[in-house]
Design an enzyme around this catalytic site. Sequence first.
Site, PDB file in Angstrom:
ATOM      1  N   HIS A  95       0.837  -1.205   0.000  1.00  0.00           N
ATOM      2  CA  HIS A  95       0.000   0.000   0.000  1.00  0.00           C
ATOM      3  C   HIS A  95       0.874   1.258   0.000  1.00  0.00           C
ATOM      4  CE1 HIS A  95      -2.774  -2.918   2.124  1.00  0.00           C
ATOM      5  NE2 HIS A  95      -3.571  -2.469   1.181  1.00  0.00           N
ATOM      6  N   CYS A 147     -13.592 -15.361  -3.590  1.00  0.00           N
ATOM      7  CA  CYS A 147     -12.431 -15.040  -2.753  1.00  0.00           C
ATOM      8  C   CYS A 147     -12.736 -13.774  -1.972  1.00  0.00           C
ATOM      9  CB  CYS A 147     -11.185 -14.835  -3.614  1.00  0.00           C
ATOM     10  SG  CYS A 147      -9.747 -14.227  -2.675  1.00  0.00           S
ATOM     11  N   CYS A 169      -7.088 -18.990  -4.654  1.00  0.00           N
ATOM     12  CA  CYS A 169      -6.883 -17.780  -5.449  1.00  0.00           C
ATOM     13  C   CYS A 169      -5.392 -17.496  -5.585  1.00  0.00           C
ATOM     14  CB  CYS A 169      -7.599 -16.608  -4.762  1.00  0.00           C
ATOM     15  SG  CYS A 169      -7.159 -14.987  -5.406  1.00  0.00           S
ATOM     16  N   HIS A 186      -4.439 -14.626  -3.249  1.00  0.00           N
ATOM     17  CA  HIS A 186      -4.577 -14.864  -1.807  1.00  0.00           C
ATOM     18  C   HIS A 186      -4.512 -16.369  -1.527  1.00  0.00           C
ATOM     19  CE1 HIS A 186      -6.473 -10.856  -2.396  1.00  0.00           C
ATOM     20  NE2 HIS A 186      -5.862 -10.587  -1.264  1.00  0.00           N
ATOM     21  N   LYS A 243       4.878 -11.837  -2.275  1.00  0.00           N
ATOM     22  CA  LYS A 243       4.121 -10.590  -2.189  1.00  0.00           C
ATOM     23  C   LYS A 243       3.714 -10.305  -0.748  1.00  0.00           C
ATOM     24  CE  LYS A 243      -0.490  -8.823  -3.224  1.00  0.00           C
ATOM     25  NZ  LYS A 243      -1.838  -9.219  -3.671  1.00  0.00           N
ATOM     26  N   LYS A 278      -2.071  -8.303   3.443  1.00  0.00           N
ATOM     27  CA  LYS A 278      -2.686  -8.344   4.768  1.00  0.00           C
ATOM     28  C   LYS A 278      -3.095  -9.758   5.145  1.00  0.00           C
ATOM     29  CE  LYS A 278      -5.438  -4.822   3.696  1.00  0.00           C
ATOM     30  NZ  LYS A 278      -6.480  -3.793   3.767  1.00  0.00           N
TER      31      LYS A 278
END
Length: 510
Positions: free
Chosen positions: A23, A130, A147, A150, A299, A302
């Site tokens: 972010h 997802c 996914c 995620h 990656k 969160k």
Amino acid sequence: MPGKKFYLTTAIDYSNGDPHLGHALEKVGADCIARYHRLRGDQVHFLMGMDEHSQSVIQAAARANVTPRDWVDRMAKTFADYWRRLECSNDDWIRTTEPRHVHGVVALLERIRQQRPDDLYVADYEGLYCTGCEEFKQPAQIANGHCIEHPTLDLIPTKERNHFFRLSAYGQRLLQLIAPAEGALRVEPQIRRNEVVRLLEDGLQDVSISRQRLPWGIPFPGDPDQTIYVWFDALINYLSATGFPEPGYERLWPADLHVIGKGITRFHCIIWPAMLLAGGLELPRMVWAHGYVQWEGAKMSKTAGTAVSVSSAIERHGADALRYFLLREVGFENDGNFTWDRFDARYTADLADTFGNLVSRTLSMVQRYRGGVVPDGAGARDTPLESAAQETLAAYVRAMDAQELQEGAALVIELASRANRYVEETAPWKLAKAKRDAELDGVLASLVRTVARLAVLSAAFIPAKAQEMWSSLGTNRPLDDVRLADLAALSTAGWKVSKPPPLFPKPAAD
């Protein structure tokens, strides 16, 4: 004469957990672009915000034993505080729970219904959902039953009766608008445009734009048992923030640049422009899709957790150093790794030893040899350093106009390095000892002019430190008032400098 309008947005972030370095990269990158366009003299409007309607928000609020409203209020403050710490200069902050946004969402949906009634219909949908992406996943988006974006989350089998948008009707038109490099909707960098073009060439499927019986979201007009699907809702923030549908929204719309992560190009480069076409509205001019911040090749997210918090990264060397590292080392195009070792190395070599050292030694010499008053140095307009500065200015503009932020940051440090070499080549201490006053005046004037230019050019990357530099130069002109056009023939004669504390102090040895 006022510059041209430049309306810039970032993706709005889910309110389901604290921000991470991915972010931060997006926000400081967009802020860097906004600051550069202000330096060009453009009339910038920079939008950031929060995406507050989603199934993941309901889940996060339940885990915290609070209401969704209490949760999103808490998260909005958390995100806004982080972006203030990172010196983001956004002009607006939108939340999808705001009345102005709800008004804009309903207005666009009604506009599509009026202009393209066949594009909206009701049907049954069954698929794997997802909650991390807030999206039904296609087979190509699934690996090993999870996914791709995620992999730690389970996909949820879901069957619902939903409202649909006839996305399939827009494939060929979008291909015509996006496929050419200079198309009406530019998708950059090229690797992302190629990916979007392949998706369009494969053909589009209609998409669900509502969810059934979710207690948190914008009610679907005319169907109280449905809420508007979070992505259909969220994308409209770029438009609702302009005041749409009220008169005058065209003052900002269309957006000149959407800055997003590469994982959401399908939404921003296919679904969003199709929505706008259905509503008879202009498309954004460009979408820039940056890469990911990685830790040990993975990656940061969160859902997966991260090894580095934004707070710990800021506390390491300060907000400006983190901004610089993300844009110089990670970059704004491809994926890049964050490591403490590389952060420390960049901080020491680029910011402390090169940039900070130049400022310190330059202002110290003006104080020592000229009582702090910058000499005219009339002969300093034809020096190797002046030539290097002019070349840097031209290259910097080319890089920043192309959103090549990594190159822009590199050019700033390269000029500072060249100025440090100029000090060694000219040896001002020897000129002073030999009383070669005219030559010394020229050297000092050239160095101060370079430091002043560096303060201006670096302000997009390290705004607080750039302001410290500028304040130490003793000019009465605010840094925010300086424009690129002023730098070529910049004069610093008569400025009264003061030596600042070390711009980038080195940590004490263990």
